[in-house]
Structures are given as C-alpha cells and as structure tokens.
Design a protein around this motif. Structure first.
Motif, short mmCIF file in Angstrom:
data_model
loop_
_atom_site.label_atom_id
_atom_site.label_comp_id
_atom_site.label_asym_id
_atom_site.label_seq_id
_atom_site.Cartn_x
_atom_site.Cartn_y
_atom_site.Cartn_z
N LEU A 45 0.82 -1.21 0.00
CA LEU A 45 0.00 0.00 0.00
C LEU A 45 0.86 1.26 0.00
CD1 LEU A 45 -2.75 -1.04 2.57
CD2 LEU A 45 -2.91 -1.02 0.08
N THR A 46 2.14 1.09 0.28
CA THR A 46 3.04 2.25 0.30
C THR A 46 3.38 2.75 -1.10
OG1 THR A 46 4.89 0.68 0.45
CG2 THR A 46 4.09 1.66 2.51
N THR A 47 3.04 1.96 -2.12
CA THR A 47 3.29 2.38 -3.50
C THR A 47 1.99 2.28 -4.30
OG1 THR A 47 3.99 0.11 -4.06
CG2 THR A 47 5.71 1.69 -3.46
N PRO A 48 0.99 3.10 -3.95
CA PRO A 48 -0.31 2.98 -4.60
C PRO A 48 -0.28 3.24 -6.09
CG PRO A 48 -0.16 5.02 -3.34
CD PRO A 48 1.03 4.19 -2.97
N GLU A 49 0.64 4.09 -6.53
CA GLU A 49 0.70 4.42 -7.95
C GLU A 49 1.01 3.20 -8.81
OE1 GLU A 49 4.67 4.62 -6.16
OE2 GLU A 49 2.75 5.56 -5.62
N LYS A 50 1.75 2.24 -8.26
CA LYS A 50 2.08 1.03 -9.03
C LYS A 50 0.83 0.18 -9.27
CE LYS A 50 6.99 0.47 -7.83
NZ LYS A 50 7.20 1.82 -7.30
N GLN A 51 0.00 0.05 -8.24
CA GLN A 51 -1.22 -0.73 -8.41
C GLN A 51 -2.21 -0.03 -9.36
OE1 GLN A 51 -3.79 -3.63 -5.83
NE2 GLN A 51 -3.98 -1.58 -4.99
N LEU A 52 -2.31 1.27 -9.27
CA LEU A 52 -3.21 2.01 -10.16
C LEU A 52 -2.78 1.85 -11.61
CD1 LEU A 52 -3.75 5.31 -8.11
CD2 LEU A 52 -5.30 3.36 -8.30
N LEU A 53 -1.47 1.90 -11.85
CA LEU A 53 -0.97 1.70 -13.21
C LEU A 53 -1.21 0.26 -13.67
CD1 LEU A 53 0.38 3.57 -15.29
CD2 LEU A 53 2.58 2.58 -14.65
N LEU A 54 -1.11 -0.68 -12.73
CA LEU A 54 -1.37 -2.09 -13.05
C LEU A 54 -2.84 -2.28 -13.45
CD1 LEU A 54 0.07 -4.88 -13.07
CD2 LEU A 54 -0.79 -5.21 -10.74
N ILE A 55 -3.73 -1.59 -12.77
CA ILE A 55 -5.15 -1.66 -13.13
C ILE A 55 -5.38 -1.09 -14.52
CG2 ILE A 55 -7.47 -0.80 -12.55
CD1 ILE A 55 -6.56 -0.84 -9.59
N GLU A 56 -4.77 0.05 -14.79
CA GLU A 56 -4.89 0.65 -16.13
C GLU A 56 -4.38 -0.32 -17.20
OE1 GLU A 56 -6.33 3.33 -17.03
OE2 GLU A 56 -6.38 4.70 -15.31
N ALA A 57 -3.25 -0.96 -16.92
CA ALA A 57 -2.67 -1.91 -17.87
C ALA A 57 -3.58 -3.12 -18.07
CB ALA A 57 -1.29 -2.35 -17.39
N ALA A 58 -4.18 -3.59 -16.97
CA ALA A 58 -5.08 -4.75 -17.05
C ALA A 58 -6.27 -4.43 -17.94
CB ALA A 58 -5.53 -5.15 -15.66
N ALA A 59 -6.84 -3.26 -17.76
CA ALA A 59 -7.98 -2.85 -18.59
C ALA A 59 -7.58 -2.74 -20.05
CB ALA A 59 -8.54 -1.53 -18.07
N LYS A 60 -6.41 -2.18 -20.28
CA LYS A 60 -5.93 -2.00 -21.66
C LYS A 60 -5.61 -3.34 -22.32
CE LYS A 60 -2.65 0.84 -24.29
NZ LYS A 60 -1.55 1.84 -24.20
N ALA A 61 -5.14 -4.31 -21.54
CA ALA A 61 -4.74 -5.61 -22.07
C ALA A 61 -5.90 -6.57 -22.23
CB ALA A 61 -3.67 -6.23 -21.18
N GLY A 62 -7.08 -6.20 -21.72
CA GLY A 62 -8.24 -7.07 -21.85
C GLY A 62 -8.34 -8.13 -20.77
N THR A 106 -5.03 -5.24 -3.92
CA THR A 106 -4.53 -5.39 -2.56
C THR A 106 -5.61 -4.96 -1.58
OG1 THR A 106 -2.28 -4.92 -3.29
CG2 THR A 106 -2.70 -4.68 -0.95
N GLU A 107 -6.37 -5.92 -1.13
CA GLU A 107 -7.38 -5.75 -0.07
C GLU A 107 -6.97 -6.67 1.07
OE1 GLU A 107 -10.36 -4.07 0.59
OE2 GLU A 107 -9.97 -2.71 -1.07
N PHE A 108 -7.54 -7.88 1.09
CA PHE A 108 -7.09 -8.94 1.98
C PHE A 108 -6.97 -8.50 3.44
CE2 PHE A 108 -5.13 -9.65 -2.28
CZ PHE A 108 -5.92 -10.73 -2.64
N GLY A 109 -8.04 -7.90 3.94
CA GLY A 109 -8.04 -7.46 5.33
C GLY A 109 -9.42 -7.07 5.79
N ALA A 110 -9.56 -5.81 6.22
CA ALA A 110 -10.79 -5.32 6.81
C ALA A 110 -11.89 -5.14 5.76
CB ALA A 110 -10.53 -3.98 7.50
N ASP A 111 -13.10 -4.97 6.25
CA ASP A 111 -14.24 -4.62 5.40
C ASP A 111 -14.14 -3.14 5.07
OD1 ASP A 111 -16.62 -4.05 4.18
OD2 ASP A 111 -17.89 -4.62 5.86
N THR A 112 -13.48 -2.83 3.97
CA THR A 112 -13.24 -1.43 3.61
C THR A 112 -14.47 -0.76 3.02
OG1 THR A 112 -12.28 -2.19 1.52
CG2 THR A 112 -10.75 -1.68 3.32
N ARG A 113 -15.58 -1.48 2.92
CA ARG A 113 -16.83 -0.84 2.53
C ARG A 113 -17.59 -0.31 3.75
NH1 ARG A 113 -18.17 -1.98 -2.95
NH2 ARG A 113 -16.18 -1.82 -4.02
N ASN A 114 -17.08 -0.62 4.94
CA ASN A 114 -17.68 -0.15 6.18
C ASN A 114 -17.52 1.37 6.30
OD1 ASN A 114 -17.17 0.69 9.18
ND2 ASN A 114 -18.32 -1.21 9.34
#
Length: 293
Positions: free
Chosen positions: A78-95, A102-110
């Motif tokens: 979580l200390t490098t959020p920009e890497k995950q955001l770019l990974l999401i962009e790449a995933a969308a672009k790659a189909g 990176t969740e795997f913990g608390a109920d962050t919808r609370n």
C-alpha cells in the motif's frame, strides 16, 4: 459476464501473503501462473511458474506483460499505490477479465473504516476498478478476510508469545473474523473458480472467530505453569494518538479498525461455502496457536 479463468498473473509474490496465494494457485492445478518480477529482484521461482520482468512505472511494460492473461491478483504494498493504479490501467488495456487488488483485510466498505486515512490507497484502487467495470473494461473482486491469524501469532501481535504478554483492546472481548494465510490463498482460488458469483463485489471469508481475550486464554491454557501478563488498551486512546500523528501511528488506526466497535471486524455473513473455506474447530485453533508457543 466473466467467462472461465485459466491464465493468472500474481503481482507481489514475495511479501507476507503472496507466497500463500501462489502456493494455493499451484495446488489447484487449474491455472497457468505467471509472476511479475522487477528487473532488480533477486527472487527466482521454480517451474511451472512463469515469470515476466516488468517496469512497474511503465504502462507499456505492464500492458505487454498482461496480454493474454485472464486474471491479475495484486498484493503490492500500500506504500506504493501508484504502481497498483498503473497495473489496473494496464489490465484494462490488455483485456484482463478479473482484477483482485490489494485488499485482503478489513471490510473497507464499512462507513467507519472509510472515515480513517489509513486505507486511502485501497479506496483509490476501488474507485478506479469500479470506473473500469462500468466502462465494461474488466471486472473485479475485493477479498475481505480480516486479520491474518497465523501471521499475527508469528509476529507477536495477536499475543506476544516471546514475552508472554497480551494487549487487550477495550478488554479484548470483541469477536473478530480471522483468516489463515493458506485460507486466503484458497479464497482467491475460489474466486477464480466462481467468476460469475464473485463479479464486481466484495467477498468475505474467515477461518475462525476469536477475540483477543480468547486467543490469550488459549495461549495460557497451552503453557501451564508459565506466567503471562496482560495490558488493557482503550481503542479511543489509539485513535487519539493516531489522529495527532497519522504517519507515526498508522498502525494504531489499523488496530482500532480490527478491535474497535462498529468497524465490521466480525463479518455478519461470509462466502466460505462458495469459496471452499472450512472454519477451524477449537481443537484446530489450539493446534495453530501451539505452533508459535
């Protein structure tokens, strides 16, 4: 609607959780698994694991690496959020069909969890995934599994095994959903096996429901004749110090979310049956605790 998933990429295979997810993906025997590695990484992986060297700061590099992949699992820090955001962009672009951030913990919808600053990087990833999902670019699953039960014992957090000491937040009686690292890996496999049922939502899993007091009592039971000490810490005091210095006391926010009232740490419902997770018996809980004593 997501079709079957075969080709799976894991980003962050060498942290606290990554190895357990990787192990369960391989044990499932249904996936072709690829691990993303940085150029400077010293880690190697045995066959049949494939590796692709990537530049986490390059959309082009990541998009090329994700070409032909069905799912991406991220355990990036979580200390490098920009890497995950770019990974999401790449995933969308790659189909890519499915992204597990990176969740795997608390109920962050609370609602109470979302008021605290400690998980803002998770919220950024969630917002971007929701945007891509609405555009029809990919689907996502958020995995909530509570604190890591075995890891919490290993690092002397759940109880301090080394010093025979326990911190009991607000007395330590609140029940909490905990998960073993291996069960989190199994839950990821379950998500990939059930893409339709887990599409664009948070899933909840738990290996056991315990309070800090429960674990403390179990540890004492398994060490007859040994002296243990306890300290009661108030959750409101944790929050006060964390608000005064959020960077220095970020862990206080996390402990408050885990042990405090109203943060959703005890899951009202779970997806154990769907994802193939069996809760531990009390005897099995004691066996886990015993390993670290």
């Amino acid at each position: 609607m997501t079709t079957s998933i075969t080709n799976v990429v894991l980003a962050g295979a060498t942290g606290n959780l990554g190895p357990s997810i990787l192990e369960q993906l391989l044990l499932a025997g249904e996936f072709t698994v690829t691990v993303l590695v940085r150029k400077e990484s010293p880690h190697t992986f045995p066959p049949p694991i494939k590796t692709i060297t990537v530049d986490y700061e390059s959309l082009e590099s990541l998009t090329l690496a994700l070409s032909g992949q069905d799912a991406v699992i991220s355990t990036l820090p979580l200390t490098t959020p920009e890497k995950q955001l770019l990974l999401i962009e790449a995933a969308a672009k790659a189909g890519v069909k499915r992204f597990l951030p990176t969740e795997f913990g608390a109920d962050t919808r609370n609602a109470k969890v979302r008021q605290l600053p400690v998980f803002q990087t998770k919220f950024l990833a969630q917002d971007l995934l929701e945007k891509k999902a609405k555009e029809g670019r990919l689907t996502y699953t958020l995995v909530a599994n509570g604190p890591f039960f075995d890891w919490g014992l290993k690092i002397n957090w759940l109880v301090n095994v080394k010093d025979r000491r326990a911190i009991l937040y607000d007395g330590g009686h609140r029940k909490i959903s905990f998960s073993l690292l291996s069960d989190i890996g199994r839950a990821v496999v379950g998500v990939l096996k059930h893409p339709q049922e887990t599409e664009n939502r948070m899933v909840f899993v738990q290996s056991t429901v315990q309070s800090f007091k429960d674990v403390f009592e179990t540890a004492k039971k398994l060490t007859p004749g040994e002296k243990w000490t306890e300290e009661v810490v108030m959750v409101e005091d944790l929050l006060s110090s964390a608000r005064a210095d959020p960077e220095k006391f970020a862990m206080n926010f996390i402990n408050a979310i885990i042990a405090g009232e109203g943060y959703g740490s005890l899951f009202e419902k779970n997806d154990n049956e769907l994802l193939g997770i069996k809760e531990l018996t009390q005897e099995e809980v004691e066996e886990v605790v015993k390993k670290y004593l």
